[in-house]
Write a protein that holds these residues in place. Structure first.
Motif, PDB file in Angstrom:
ATOM      1  N   GLU A  90       0.880  -1.182   0.000  1.00 23.16           N
ATOM      2  CA  GLU A  90       0.000   0.000   0.000  1.00 23.16           C
ATOM      3  C   GLU A  90       0.907   1.219   0.000  1.00 23.16           C
ATOM      4  OE1 GLU A  90      -3.228   0.100   2.854  1.00 23.16           O
ATOM      5  OE2 GLU A  90      -3.328  -2.090   2.866  1.00 23.16           O
ATOM      6  N   SER A  92       2.400   5.273  -0.401  1.00 22.78           N
ATOM      7  CA  SER A  92       2.219   6.607   0.168  1.00 22.78           C
ATOM      8  C   SER A  92       3.480   7.426  -0.117  1.00 22.78           C
ATOM      9  CB  SER A  92       1.958   6.528   1.676  1.00 22.78           C
ATOM     10  OG  SER A  92       1.474   7.773   2.164  1.00 22.78           O
ATOM     11  N   THR A 147      -2.411   8.294   3.113  1.00 27.78           N
ATOM     12  CA  THR A 147      -2.880   6.917   3.224  1.00 27.78           C
ATOM     13  C   THR A 147      -1.876   6.089   4.032  1.00 27.78           C
ATOM     14  OG1 THR A 147      -1.774   6.324   1.153  1.00 27.78           O
ATOM     15  CG2 THR A 147      -4.081   7.015   1.000  1.00 27.78           C
TER      16      THR A 147
END
Length: 163
Positions: A90, A92, A147
């Motif tokens: 994920e 960022s 995020t």
């Protein structure tokens, strides 16, 4: 064999890097460079603080970590004693800070699917791709994006030392 920033097929590339490190001649369990008890102590840190959020696996030649950094969170300084690669699950935006005086060094986008690799030369980590400047092996990281950031980090031990 290491690669830097690999988008789309990143997880597959990361799995290949991990397997290759475990099986390459001179690094496999049966063929690994012999270590003295002192060298194992020296190259097998207790991780205060850890380079990841949770240790997922450790063998004689590698350590695998999960790392999660929520938005705005700054991790305390940590030291990388080994070469390492990570796969971003994920993405960022991250900022890197000096472990000595907490001064800002640089920031970069780390998108989902990216694979980055670093080698330790002396007291500095060097991005294999050359995209990021060298930085001290003792450093802190902050998620400056909006995020949660997540990665799987793989460290290569320089010789076979029991987990």
């Amino acid at each position: 064999m290491r690669q830097a920033i690999v988008p789309s097929s990143g997880l597959l590339s990361f799995a290949v890097l991990y397997a290759a490190a475990e099986l390459r001649p001179g690094k496999g369990l049966s063929e690994a460079k012999a270590c003295t008890p002192f060298s194992c102590e020296h190259t097998h840190p207790d991780y205060p603080p850890a380079v990841g959020t949770k240790k997922l696996d450790e063998t004689e030649t590698s350590v695998v970590w999960d790392l999660t950094i929520p938005p705005g969170v700054r991790l305390p300084p940590h030291e990388h004693l080994y070469d390492y690669s990570f796969y971003v699950t994920e993405g960022s935006r991250l900022a890197v800070f000096s472990g000595e005086d907490a001064s800002y060094i640089f920031e970069f986008d780390s998108p989902e699917g990216a694979v980055m690799s670093f080698v330790r030369k002396g007291d500095y980590m060097h991005d294999v791709s050359g995209a990021l400047p060298p930085f001290h092996s003792v450093h802190g990281v902050q998620n400056i994006g909006n995020t949660t950031y997540k990665e799987i980090l793989f460290e290569s031990k320089p010789c076979a030392c029991p987990p």
